[in-house]
Scaffold this active site. Structure first.
Site, short mmCIF file in Angstrom:
data_model
loop_
_atom_site.label_atom_id
_atom_site.label_comp_id
_atom_site.label_asym_id
_atom_site.label_seq_id
_atom_site.Cartn_x
_atom_site.Cartn_y
_atom_site.Cartn_z
N ASN A 171 0.84 -1.20 0.00
CA ASN A 171 0.00 0.00 0.00
C ASN A 171 0.87 1.24 0.00
O ASN A 171 2.03 1.21 0.39
CB ASN A 171 -0.94 0.02 1.21
CG ASN A 171 -0.21 0.28 2.51
OD1 ASN A 171 0.31 -0.65 3.13
ND2 ASN A 171 -0.19 1.53 2.95
N CYS A 172 0.30 2.36 -0.47
CA CYS A 172 0.93 3.66 -0.29
C CYS A 172 0.03 4.45 0.65
O CYS A 172 -0.65 3.86 1.49
CB CYS A 172 1.14 4.37 -1.63
SG CYS A 172 -0.39 4.75 -2.52
N ALA A 173 -0.03 5.76 0.52
CA ALA A 173 -0.78 6.56 1.50
C ALA A 173 -2.28 6.34 1.41
O ALA A 173 -2.99 6.41 2.41
CB ALA A 173 -0.47 8.05 1.31
N THR A 174 -2.79 6.06 0.21
CA THR A 174 -4.24 5.98 0.04
C THR A 174 -4.69 4.75 -0.74
O THR A 174 -5.89 4.52 -0.86
CB THR A 174 -4.77 7.22 -0.69
OG1 THR A 174 -4.09 7.34 -1.96
CG2 THR A 174 -4.52 8.48 0.13
N ARG A 175 -3.75 3.99 -1.30
CA ARG A 175 -4.14 2.91 -2.22
C ARG A 175 -3.65 1.54 -1.76
O ARG A 175 -2.52 1.42 -1.28
CB ARG A 175 -3.58 3.19 -3.62
CG ARG A 175 -4.27 4.31 -4.33
CD ARG A 175 -3.57 4.69 -5.61
NE ARG A 175 -2.46 5.59 -5.36
CZ ARG A 175 -1.73 6.14 -6.31
NH1 ARG A 175 -1.97 5.87 -7.57
NH2 ARG A 175 -0.74 6.96 -6.01
#
Length: 524
Positions: free
Chosen positions: A469-473
């Site tokens: 994951n990244c910050a939102t995905r």
């Protein structure tokens, strides 16, 4: 197509991994901004005398918070394995730290003995020497790029050799020691190669700086538009990172350079553009602060009357997140997939906003949201540049109005299915409210419910290759893309959208994605 999807999958995962260390910069940027403000004699007068305790205390805080900017290569090197290591991420981070330190020491020693052979004066202290201090080691200045290359090699060695079986007589060397040993052997030729190649790349970067300086307003507009346009593909990191965190336009990157010279700029009343022309490439925060106001207003105004209350409940959190923190993806993904024409317009308008702002003489580090932009710009520098900042706010609000008028016109003219305009039945949920309450009563969190729904939509756990994951995905690789359900399914279960690129998928979850990923991995 499969090969292309695999390549894009790797690129997207790499871009997402780069976001891990970036998360530190927002909060510590705020602390550095306030510490700089409290050390500013223009604001606090004699209280901010360098010989006084007030100044000294805030200088301690400033230097402590500035650690993340001074040691950015180290942070990026250690942060990459958090997302890219397929197992034992904690051990992978430790291995990467050791391997990166080996590279730094080897390169430093090579240049110390044979620097002139590679065109490097190891004794020089000039800023143009091509040298830097990383983790206290004076070595070749490869910035973030060098850190990512070495970290990528380390992660590759970890993923391929961590579980290698060895003779029972040397089992003590299995796992991390074996990976680091391999890393040591690889770093020897890599260090020599870096000394051979990188000085020439530094010369090329110097040429790139001159080229970008000559592009002026047009280049800044194109840069911002491209950075916005590539967000859906997860490739925007490769646009902004060399400018903000590396030496594409200034030594050490725009963010570190701005922080280092903030006191100097605050004490000057000259034009911001003349003081810091490179800051035009950090005006991307203009669209993050002002575009969401017009976009959300347009969505609310065009929503069906009976759905406006529900739309408002959706828009307010994403509006606050976008404006104050600069994380715009939760908002942008509410319309990207249902109305891509709006996203194209958004990318163009964002570029125009940055270009016009720069043309009006405004520069600085405005790359994120209101909190950090104010802390690093408006608060410490308002006394000497308040008129320019008032003009900046006026430009931003004018673009908010432009966003509202254009988006409202296109939504109504093209009957776009933006929030609150969906056809009846498109918003049905996998779990009814009663089912949700029953599961909550049994101790099942909302993140677990979302994770279950997403896993089912991705074809079940047997179809999952890996997840990051990244910050939102939530970034997921699957075996068979044909088993993945459509975007409407994921939207109906709380997602903001779905990006498909072969077997590489991104579920747009929002800021709660770490909790969802944790539950998702439990199911696997």
């Amino acid at each position: 197509m499969k090969e292309k999807g695999g390549f894009m999958q790797k690129i997207q995962r790499f871009g997402g991994a780069m976001f891990t260390p970036v998360l530190f910069f927002a909060i510590f940027g705020i602390i550095v901004g306030f510490a700089t403000l409290f050390k500013n004699s223009l604001v606090f007068g004699e209280l901010a005398n360098p010989d006084g305790n007030w100044y000294k205390i805030w200088d301690v805080i400033y230097n402590g918070a500035n650690t993340v900017f001074k040691q950015m290569p180290l942070l990026f090197a250690i942060g990459l394995p958090v997302s890219l290591a397929k197992k034992q991420q904690a051990r992978a981070c430790l291995e990467t730290f050791v391997i990166y330190a080996i590279f730094l020491y080897c390169t430093s020693t090579i240049l110390q003995y044979w620097g002139p052979l590679f065109g490097v004066d190891f004794q020089s202290t000039a800023r143009t020497s091509g040298l830097a201090s990383v983790a206290g080691i004076r070595t070749l200045d490869m910035g973030m790029v060098g850190a990512l290359i070495i970290s990528g090699i380390s992660v590759y060695l970890h993923n391929h050799f961590f579980d290698t079986e060895v003779s029972k007589y040397v089992e003590t060397f299995k796992g991390s020691p074996f990976v680091v040993l391999l890393g040591f052997l690889v770093m020897l030729p890599v260090s020599v190669l870096a000394c051979l190649v990188w000085p020439h790349i530094q010369n090329g970067i110097a040429g790139l700086q001159q080229f970008l300086a000559s592009t002026g307003v047009l280049g800044i507009g194109l840069y911002t538009s491209l950075e916005r346009f590539l967000i859906p593909f997860g490739l925007h990191h490769f646009i902004y990172a060399p400018f903000l965190y590396d030496a594409a336009v200034v030594d050490g990157g725009i963010k570190a350079f701005w922080v280092a010279h903030l006191s100097e700029y605050a004490a000057s009343s000259g034009s911001l553009v003349e003081l810091f022309p490179a800051g035009g490439f950090a005006l991307t925060g203009m669209s993050k602060m002002f575009a969401p106001l017009g976009v959300c207003a347009a969505f609310y105004a065009t929503a069906k009357p009976e759905k406006r209350k529900k739309v408002l409940a959706i828009l307010v959190p994403v509006l606050i997140t976008a404006v104050f923190t600069g994380i715009t993806e939760p908002l942008e993904f509410t319309f990207l997939f249902v109305a891509p024409i709006l996203y194209v317009c958004h990318s163009i308008l964002a570029g125009l906003m940055s270009a016009i702002t720069f043309a009006c003489g405004i520069s600085g580090d405005f790359s994120l949201g209101l909190i950090q932009n104010a802390a690093l710009n408006w608060v410490p520098m308002w006394a000497s540049h308040g008129a320019a900042y008032l003009l900046q706010i006026v430009i931003g609000l004018c673009f908010s109005a432009i966003y509202f008028v254009l988006f409202r016109f296109l939504i109504l003219k093209m009957n776009l299915k933006t929030p609150g305009r969906e056809d009846e039945g498109e918003e049905s949920k996998l779990y009814t409210k009663q089912e949700y309450r029953e599961r909550k009563a049994k101790g099942v969190s909302k993140y677990a419910i979302a994770a279950e729904a997403f896993l089912e939509g991705l074809g079940g756990k047997d179809n999952i290759v890996d997840v990051t994951n990244c910050a939102t995905r939530l970034r997921v690789s699957v075996k068979d893309a044909a088993k993945v359900k459509d975007t409407a399914y994921f939207n109906s279960n709380g997602a903001h959208g779905l990006v498909k690129n072969g077997t590489a998928l991104q579920i747009i979850v929002g800021l709660t994605v770490p909790s969802v990923r944790e539950e998702f991995e439990k199911l696997l």
